[in-house]
Design a protein around this motif. Structure first.
Motif, PDB file in Angstrom:
ATOM      1  N   LEU A  83      12.019  44.452  97.528  1.00  0.00           N
ATOM      2  CA  LEU A  83      11.600  44.954  96.198  1.00  0.00           C
ATOM      3  C   LEU A  83      12.249  46.308  95.927  1.00  0.00           C
ATOM      4  O   LEU A  83      12.722  46.579  94.817  1.00  0.00           O
ATOM      5  CB  LEU A  83      10.073  45.117  96.138  1.00  0.00           C
ATOM      6  N   THR A  84      12.266  47.154  96.955  1.00  0.00           N
ATOM      7  CA  THR A  84      12.887  48.477  96.840  1.00  0.00           C
ATOM      8  C   THR A  84      14.364  48.343  96.510  1.00  0.00           C
ATOM      9  O   THR A  84      14.887  49.004  95.609  1.00  0.00           O
ATOM     10  CB  THR A  84      12.704  49.270  98.157  1.00  0.00           C
ATOM     11  N   LYS A  85      15.041  47.439  97.246  1.00  0.00           N
ATOM     12  CA  LYS A  85      16.477  47.219  97.030  1.00  0.00           C
ATOM     13  C   LYS A  85      16.736  46.690  95.622  1.00  0.00           C
ATOM     14  O   LYS A  85      17.696  47.088  94.951  1.00  0.00           O
ATOM     15  CB  LYS A  85      16.979  46.203  98.069  1.00  0.00           C
ATOM     16  N   LEU A  86      15.846  45.792  95.169  1.00  0.00           N
ATOM     17  CA  LEU A  86      15.966  45.189  93.839  1.00  0.00           C
ATOM     18  C   LEU A  86      15.947  46.250  92.739  1.00  0.00           C
ATOM     19  O   LEU A  86      16.661  46.160  91.740  1.00  0.00           O
ATOM     20  CB  LEU A  86      14.797  44.215  93.634  1.00  0.00           C
ATOM     21  N   GLY A  88      16.810  49.397  93.124  1.00  0.00           N
ATOM     22  CA  GLY A  88      17.836  50.429  93.251  1.00  0.00           C
ATOM     23  C   GLY A  88      17.829  51.241  94.523  1.00  0.00           C
ATOM     24  O   GLY A  88      18.584  52.216  94.630  1.00  0.00           O
ATOM     25  N   ASP A  89      16.977  50.912  95.482  1.00  0.00           N
ATOM     26  CA  ASP A  89      16.926  51.603  96.780  1.00  0.00           C
ATOM     27  C   ASP A  89      16.422  53.043  96.723  1.00  0.00           C
ATOM     28  O   ASP A  89      15.382  53.363  97.270  1.00  0.00           O
ATOM     29  CB  ASP A  89      18.290  51.587  97.477  1.00  0.00           C
ATOM     30  N   LYS A  90      17.195  53.935  96.081  1.00  0.00           N
ATOM     31  CA  LYS A  90      16.818  55.354  96.060  1.00  0.00           C
ATOM     32  C   LYS A  90      16.771  55.881  94.629  1.00  0.00           C
ATOM     33  O   LYS A  90      17.300  55.275  93.713  1.00  0.00           O
ATOM     34  CB  LYS A  90      17.826  56.182  96.872  1.00  0.00           C
ATOM     35  N   GLU A  91      16.155  57.058  94.489  1.00  0.00           N
ATOM     36  CA  GLU A  91      16.095  57.716  93.177  1.00  0.00           C
ATOM     37  C   GLU A  91      17.512  58.022  92.700  1.00  0.00           C
ATOM     38  O   GLU A  91      18.331  58.558  93.447  1.00  0.00           O
ATOM     39  CB  GLU A  91      15.296  59.020  93.307  1.00  0.00           C
ATOM     40  N   ALA A  92      17.819  57.666  91.439  1.00  0.00           N
ATOM     41  CA  ALA A  92      19.125  57.971  90.838  1.00  0.00           C
ATOM     42  C   ALA A  92      18.978  59.224  89.973  1.00  0.00           C
ATOM     43  O   ALA A  92      18.336  59.184  88.931  1.00  0.00           O
ATOM     44  CB  ALA A  92      19.597  56.792  89.992  1.00  0.00           C
ATOM     45  N   LYS A  93      19.538  60.319  90.433  1.00  0.00           N
ATOM     46  CA  LYS A  93      19.382  61.593  89.721  1.00  0.00           C
ATOM     47  C   LYS A  93      20.429  61.758  88.626  1.00  0.00           C
ATOM     48  O   LYS A  93      21.474  61.101  88.652  1.00  0.00           O
ATOM     49  CB  LYS A  93      19.471  62.750  90.715  1.00  0.00           C
ATOM     50  N   LEU A  94      20.130  62.649  87.700  1.00  0.00           N
ATOM     51  CA  LEU A  94      21.093  62.960  86.639  1.00  0.00           C
ATOM     52  C   LEU A  94      22.301  63.664  87.248  1.00  0.00           C
ATOM     53  O   LEU A  94      22.171  64.445  88.192  1.00  0.00           O
ATOM     54  CB  LEU A  94      20.465  63.900  85.599  1.00  0.00           C
ATOM     55  N   GLU A  95      23.465  63.383  86.690  1.00  0.00           N
ATOM     56  CA  GLU A  95      24.677  64.078  87.139  1.00  0.00           C
ATOM     57  C   GLU A  95      24.998  65.169  86.132  1.00  0.00           C
ATOM     58  O   GLU A  95      24.945  64.943  84.924  1.00  0.00           O
ATOM     59  CB  GLU A  95      25.844  63.099  87.269  1.00  0.00           C
ATOM     60  N   SER A 261      14.191  43.577  86.929  1.00  0.00           N
ATOM     61  CA  SER A 261      15.425  42.830  86.638  1.00  0.00           C
ATOM     62  C   SER A 261      16.616  43.730  86.317  1.00  0.00           C
ATOM     63  O   SER A 261      17.762  43.362  86.581  1.00  0.00           O
ATOM     64  CB  SER A 261      15.213  41.885  85.449  1.00  0.00           C
ATOM     65  N   LEU A 262      16.347  44.883  85.723  1.00  0.00           N
ATOM     66  CA  LEU A 262      17.415  45.721  85.154  1.00  0.00           C
ATOM     67  C   LEU A 262      18.550  46.026  86.122  1.00  0.00           C
ATOM     68  O   LEU A 262      19.722  45.812  85.817  1.00  0.00           O
ATOM     69  CB  LEU A 262      16.833  47.031  84.629  1.00  0.00           C
ATOM     70  N   ARG A 263      18.209  46.575  87.276  1.00  0.00           N
ATOM     71  CA  ARG A 263      19.248  47.006  88.215  1.00  0.00           C
ATOM     72  C   ARG A 263      20.086  45.819  88.702  1.00  0.00           C
ATOM     73  O   ARG A 263      21.315  45.886  88.779  1.00  0.00           O
ATOM     74  CB  ARG A 263      18.594  47.724  89.405  1.00  0.00           C
ATOM     75  N   ALA A 264      19.404  44.723  89.018  1.00  0.00           N
ATOM     76  CA  ALA A 264      20.108  43.554  89.553  1.00  0.00           C
ATOM     77  C   ALA A 264      21.059  42.931  88.526  1.00  0.00           C
ATOM     78  O   ALA A 264      22.156  42.501  88.870  1.00  0.00           O
ATOM     79  CB  ALA A 264      19.094  42.516  90.021  1.00  0.00           C
ATOM     80  N   VAL A 265      20.632  42.902  87.253  1.00  0.00           N
ATOM     81  CA  VAL A 265      21.445  42.245  86.212  1.00  0.00           C
ATOM     82  C   VAL A 265      22.554  43.160  85.696  1.00  0.00           C
ATOM     83  O   VAL A 265      23.696  42.740  85.519  1.00  0.00           O
ATOM     84  CB  VAL A 265      20.553  41.760  85.037  1.00  0.00           C
ATOM     85  N   ILE A 270      17.552  52.729  86.919  1.00  0.00           N
ATOM     86  CA  ILE A 270      16.487  53.313  86.098  1.00  0.00           C
ATOM     87  C   ILE A 270      16.352  54.756  86.580  1.00  0.00           C
ATOM     88  O   ILE A 270      16.081  54.985  87.762  1.00  0.00           O
ATOM     89  CB  ILE A 270      15.152  52.556  86.286  1.00  0.00           C
ATOM     90  N   LYS A 271      16.561  55.710  85.703  1.00  0.00           N
ATOM     91  CA  LYS A 271      16.537  57.122  86.134  1.00  0.00           C
ATOM     92  C   LYS A 271      15.179  57.783  85.889  1.00  0.00           C
ATOM     93  O   LYS A 271      14.753  58.636  86.667  1.00  0.00           O
ATOM     94  CB  LYS A 271      17.655  57.907  85.449  1.00  0.00           C
ATOM     95  N   PHE A 272      14.531  57.411  84.784  1.00  0.00           N
ATOM     96  CA  PHE A 272      13.212  57.991  84.477  1.00  0.00           C
ATOM     97  C   PHE A 272      12.301  56.915  83.911  1.00  0.00           C
ATOM     98  O   PHE A 272      12.768  55.912  83.371  1.00  0.00           O
ATOM     99  CB  PHE A 272      13.330  59.124  83.445  1.00  0.00           C
ATOM    100  N   VAL A 273      10.995  57.171  84.019  1.00  0.00           N
ATOM    101  CA  VAL A 273      10.009  56.262  83.405  1.00  0.00           C
ATOM    102  C   VAL A 273       8.981  57.082  82.624  1.00  0.00           C
ATOM    103  O   VAL A 273       8.545  58.147  83.076  1.00  0.00           O
ATOM    104  CB  VAL A 273       9.285  55.383  84.457  1.00  0.00           C
ATOM    105  N   GLY A 274       8.618  56.581  81.445  1.00  0.00           N
ATOM    106  CA  GLY A 274       7.574  57.207  80.634  1.00  0.00           C
ATOM    107  C   GLY A 274       6.224  56.673  81.077  1.00  0.00           C
ATOM    108  O   GLY A 274       6.002  55.467  81.073  1.00  0.00           O
ATOM    109  N   MET A 275       5.319  57.592  81.482  1.00  0.00           N
ATOM    110  CA  MET A 275       4.018  57.177  82.013  1.00  0.00           C
ATOM    111  C   MET A 275       2.854  57.589  81.119  1.00  0.00           C
ATOM    112  O   MET A 275       1.722  57.705  81.564  1.00  0.00           O
ATOM    113  CB  MET A 275       3.815  57.772  83.414  1.00  0.00           C
ATOM    114  N   GLY A 276       3.139  57.830  79.835  1.00  0.00           N
ATOM    115  CA  GLY A 276       2.088  58.229  78.906  1.00  0.00           C
ATOM    116  C   GLY A 276       2.712  58.870  77.679  1.00  0.00           C
ATOM    117  O   GLY A 276       3.923  59.064  77.595  1.00  0.00           O
ATOM    118  N   GLU A 277       1.871  59.225  76.714  1.00  0.00           N
ATOM    119  CA  GLU A 277       2.369  59.771  75.452  1.00  0.00           C
ATOM    120  C   GLU A 277       2.651  61.266  75.499  1.00  0.00           C
ATOM    121  O   GLU A 277       3.412  61.792  74.695  1.00  0.00           O
ATOM    122  CB  GLU A 277       1.348  59.488  74.335  1.00  0.00           C
TER     123      GLU A 277
END
Length: 446
Positions: A83-86, A88-95, A261-265, A270-277
């Motif tokens: 599931l972790t690999k699916l 993206g394995d690790k956090e993808a930081k901004l460049e 699905s996103l990373r695999a396809v 995925i760099k960030f997620v919105g967890m509220g308003e």
């Protein structure tokens, strides 16, 4: 709650393996059939599910699992790894660009929450001691520029705008000069929401891309659109070459199809997620932590990070001293409630604790109304009453209930709970003193 439905089904399917002393291929096939169904019902891409199940089964039928003392646990570990690999394995930081400013181009469909997310990202960068600039390039949606200005004001980040009469490409170009002149090291360009099938608007954003040469192209997607989010990502990626995705409304996504699905396809992280308003509810995406939460193993690291950013260390030390000397008051209790609220919604916090699954939280009413009721009762007390609740007689209880918009039973319940909490604290302090006399330190359960 995040991935509530998927989490519950996966935990049920794998939970049956946990207690088995020996594991047959039939047991494994049965569990994998349930896992497959759970993933498909969560709107995960069919090919992704097929490959995932194949990989897990190949790893699980090895002698390392079948001959293990805890085969069920080993299978759960494999599912967790995959599931972790699916995702993206690790956090993808901004460049960031080697020579500022770093240009970040924000794109997405209408209604995905792009403008608010752009403001959230600016807020996030500001906390990292960056000097972001927000750029209003959405000249089509009524009040879009005003919305960005309001968001910018709330997070304390300047907004560059040329109104809605100029071409978005010209606005983007001009923002670079403005940013360099005013020392902004990150420039966030908020573009108009567009359908991926609208050729004219897709050409326009490509022109903006060519004009400013962004270091990052972030696609803002609504997590709740499931499989369609993946199709949108593929279209934008083909046109712009996106560098990452920000999933909004993940706190309301009970299925999780997009995130899985996103990373695999698309092969884009995925760099960030919105967890509220709220404008501080944008979090870096950690695949390993999310996999752990889905399988009911908790997310202790995120919980610690939230606590560290929300809890005042000096106040925590003062509180510890008060507990040790039995001087804990309602003012201290109120202060703790405030700090706990800063950590975010209670169901999210509880969901990060190991062993607390979605099913367990379903029956628990974890809303902020209870905390609001407690706050109202405490704030209706006088200073003397907060410091010494023993003075609160029946007439004072009626007055407090009236002032807080609650009833006397609510006040009685809170007073009783507070009294019991203080007793427990006193008992722990006494136990600690006893342990120290015997040459041991700290509470017995530490």
């Amino acid at each position: 709650m995040v991935f509530e439905s998927l989490s519950e089904k996966l935990q049920n399917a794998l939970g049956k393996l946990r207690s088995k002393g020996k594991l047959s291929e039939k047991d494994l096939d049965l569990a994998m059939r349930e896992v497959r169904l759970a993933l498909l019902e969560a709107d995960v891409n069919f090919k992704v599910v097929k490959d995932f199940i194949k990989t897990v089964k190949e790893r699980a039928v090895g002698t390392e699992v079948m001959e293990s003392l805890t085969p069920g646990q080993q299978v759960i570990k494999i599912v967790n790894d995959e599931l972790t690999k699916l995702m993206g394995d690790k956090e993808a930081k901004l460049e960031f660009a080697s020579s500022p400013p770093t240009v970040i181009l924000m794109c997405g469909l209408q209604g995905a929450g792009k403008t608010t997310t752009t403001g959230k990202l600016a807020n996030n960068l500001k906390k990292q001691n960056k000097r972001p600039l927000l750029v209003a390039c959405d000249i089509y949606r009524p009040a879009a520029i005003k919305q960005l200005e309001v968001v910018g004001e709330k997070v304390g980040v300047p907004v560059f705008s040329m109104g809605d009469k100029h071409n978005p490409v010209d606005i983007a170009k001009a923002s670079l000069e403005h940013g360099k002149k005013h020392g902004n090291d990150v420039i966030l360009i908020d573009t108009a929401g567009r359908l991926h099938i609208d050729e004219e608007l897709m050409d326009e954003i490509k022109n903006i891309y060519d004009a400013v040469n962004p270091k990052e192209v972030l696609l803002v997607l609504d997590a709740m659109t499931g499989q369609d989010a993946v199709n949108v990502a593929e279209s934008f990626n083909a046109k712009l070459g996106i560098t990452g995705v920000i999933l909004t409304k993940l706190d309301g996504d009970a299925r999780g199809g997009a995130a899985l699905s996103l990373r695999a396809v698309t092969n884009k992280p995925i760099k960030f997620v919105g967890m509220g308003e709220k404008l501080d509810q944008l979090e870096p995406f950690h695949p390993e932590r999310m996999a752990s939460r889905i399988l009911g193993m908790g997310d202790v690291l995120s919980l610690i990070e939230k606590a560290q950013s929300s809890i005042d260390e000096k106040k925590a030390l003062e509180l510890e001293k008060k507990i040790r000397t039995a001087q804990f008051t309602f003012d201290d209790f109120l202060d703790q409630l405030e700090q706990m609220k800063n950590m975010g919604p209670l169901d999210q916090i509880l969901g990060m604790m190991p062993g607390v699954n979605a099913k367990a939280l379903k029956g628990l009413d974890v809303n902020d109304k209870d905390i609001g009721r407690i706050e109202a009762i405490i704030k209706s007390m006088t200073k003397k009453e907060r410091e010494n609740p023993d003075v609160i007689d029946s007439s004072r209880r009626k007055r407090i209930a009236l002032g807080s918009g609650t009833n006397v039973q609510d006040v009685n319940r809170l007073l009783k709970q507070f009294k019991e909490t203080k007793k427990m604290m006193k008992k722990f302090t006494g136990m600690e003193k006893t342990m120290k006399k015997k040459g041991k330190f700290g509470f017995p359960f530490f």
